[in-house]
Design an enzyme around this catalytic site. Structure first.
Site, mmCIF file in Angstrom:
data_model
loop_
_atom_site.group_PDB
_atom_site.id
_atom_site.type_symbol
_atom_site.label_atom_id
_atom_site.label_comp_id
_atom_site.label_asym_id
_atom_site.label_seq_id
_atom_site.Cartn_x
_atom_site.Cartn_y
_atom_site.Cartn_z
ATOM 1 C CE1 TYR A 172 54.158 2.822 51.080
ATOM 2 C CE2 TYR A 172 52.473 4.291 51.982
ATOM 3 C CZ TYR A 172 52.832 3.169 51.230
ATOM 4 O OH TYR A 172 51.854 2.424 50.618
ATOM 5 N NE ARG A 219 38.837 7.215 52.623
ATOM 6 C CZ ARG A 219 38.831 7.264 51.298
ATOM 7 N NH1 ARG A 219 38.125 8.194 50.673
ATOM 8 N NH2 ARG A 219 39.546 6.406 50.592
ATOM 9 N NE ARG A 229 45.455 -1.958 52.646
ATOM 10 C CZ ARG A 229 44.351 -2.152 51.915
ATOM 11 N NH1 ARG A 229 44.344 -3.051 50.971
ATOM 12 N NH2 ARG A 229 43.274 -1.437 52.132
ATOM 13 C CG PHE A 289 43.976 16.723 36.591
ATOM 14 C CD1 PHE A 289 43.454 15.551 36.082
ATOM 15 C CD2 PHE A 289 45.219 16.668 37.226
ATOM 16 C CE1 PHE A 289 44.132 14.346 36.203
ATOM 17 C CE2 PHE A 289 45.909 15.474 37.356
ATOM 18 C CZ PHE A 289 45.361 14.307 36.834
#
Length: 433
Positions: A172, A219, A229, A289
């Site tokens: 997933y 978290r 969910r 980044f």
């Protein structure tokens, strides 16, 4: 005054936060030359800022044409994610949309006007995004379309499927975040700012995404429960409780923390790959980044480890801490020092009675060895005593200003943030500034 006292106890964080608030943190993020952008590309950057201030900042700092490619990549995935999140779209409509979404990139007039999600503008004005997609060089278009195709198929697979095993958890996370890491890596190499190996080594790129995704899933337990969910793998939590929601019950808090610690240990196994990946990067804008989200993630895991508060609300790192991490994470040695600092913090909190304690300590030992290959600590950027003193003086003189700015920022964020029904955590930044 209590809040002021807490800040004064961390003068370096306060100094960096004040610097950032007053514009010092934007030094490495040059503004775009709006006049050089087409109207449609200016619109895309506006949508980028509307959907994520943090991602907008780091994307704008990328060099050359890579900046535009990553901007469009983000918006395409944000649009795809918005379709997945929208619970008002029936499965009969949604599943084909997810499978076919990559093809909409080549349909100039395709748009979706019936979304009720907060980011619906990226679907309503998808022709603008797809136009700029088609304006990209073919090497970028091929990557974005391929990742969009694979991610849409993966999202469709998990629409009505809960994560059962740890293997499925990895699968997933691969679909919704690992593929993002792979796609970005291929874009980096396509731009020639990075070597071909960066885009070719999909295992390392996948780990970059999985580390961020798992951190946010861990978290966000309480928030996800409120929204119905479930992302924690049944294989793990079923050893502690009968239902995932039972972890939030006060009588189960001890086993809940043990369950979370096991998942954090699982996530830590990606850190060696993260360090190897970052060590290959050559371009400074690409390094920043990639590195900034990773150091935010390790700090978040350290804050969550053995912390009962995760089951009562979202645990976040301090704003000053986040800004300091962002300013520090500019080279591989500094990132290794950050990783060392936070895994050491976790190590010090490992309970001897925790079922995963041995595994946790073992992976931390491995991370330590990678962070300190010569056995010596690499120092991070530290402010001299004069700067720390100045920070404390600034705190006294500017606190009212800073508090007002923080409150305004928080109010703006609270107005614009509405939890989605099933959001890709990779596209949900771990810290907004």
């Amino acid at each position: 005054m209590e809040r002021v006292g807490r800040w004064l106890g961390r003068p370096r964080e306060l100094y960096n936060l004040l610097r950032f608030k007053l514009g010092g943190g934007a030094a490495g993020m040059p503004p775009l030359d709006q006049d050089a952008l087409s109207d449609s590309l200016q619109t895309c950057y506006r949508y980028l800022s509307q959907t994520s201030r943090s991602f907008a900042a780091v994307i704008r700092a990328l060099d050359g044409e890579l900046r535009h490619a990553v901007c469009i990549f983000y918006l395409v995935l944000r649009a795809l994610d918005t379709v997945e999140d929208d619970m008002t779209i029936s499965l009969e409509t949604k599943v084909p949309m997810l499978h076919d979404f990559h093809s909409y990139l080549y349909q100039p007039d395709w748009r979706y006007l019936e979304s009720k999600e907060k980011d619906k503008q990226v679907l309503e004005d998808f022709p603008t995004i797809s136009l700029e997609f088609r304006n990209l060089a073919k090497v970028y278009r091929d990557v974005i379309a391929d990742i969009c195709h694979k991610m849409g198929a993966g999202m469709a697979e998990f629409l009505e499927k809960k994560v059962e095993s740890q293997q499925e958890w990895d699968k997933y996370c691969h679909y919704v975040a690992g593929l993002v890491g792979i796609g970005l890596s291929r874009l980096f190499s396509a731009s020639e700012l990075e070597d071909p190996i960066v885009g070719q080594d999909t295992e390392l790129a996948n780990s970059m995404g999985l580390f961020l995704q798992k951190t946010n899933i861990i978290r966000d337990y309480a928030e996800d429960q409120l929204e119905g969910r479930e992302f924690w793998p049944r294989e793990v939590w079923s050893r502690y409780v009968k239902k995932l929601s039972d972890l939030a019950k006060p009588e189960n808090i001890d086993v809940a923390v043990q369950c979370m610690n096991e998942l954090i240990t699982n996530a830590l196994h990606h850190v060696p790959d993260v360090l190897t990946y970052l060590s290959r990067l050559k371009n400074q804008s690409v390094f920043n980044f990639c590195a900034i989200p990773q150091v935010m993630a390790i700090a978040t895991l350290a804050a969550c480890y053995n912390n009962k508060q995760v089951f009562r609300g979202v645990v976040k790192i301090r704003k000053g801490q986040a800004v300091t991490l962002m300013m520090d994470a500019t080279n591989i040695q500094a990132v290794k020092a950050v990783m060392y600092q936070y895994v050491e913090e976790i190590y010090q909190k490992v309970p001897s009675t925790d079922p995963s304690s041995n595994k946790t300590q073992q992976i931390i030992v491995s991370i330590r060895a990678m962070s300190l290959p010569n056995g010596t600590m690499v120092s991070r950027n530290h402010c001299s005593p004069i700067y720390l003193s100045c920070a404390m003086i600034l705190a006294a003189l500017s606190w009212q200003y800073l508090s007002a700015m923080s409150k305004a920022s928080e109010d703006q964020c609270s107005r614009s943030s509405q939890p989605a029904s099933r959001e890709c955590h990779f596209l949900r930044p771990s810290q907004e500034f």
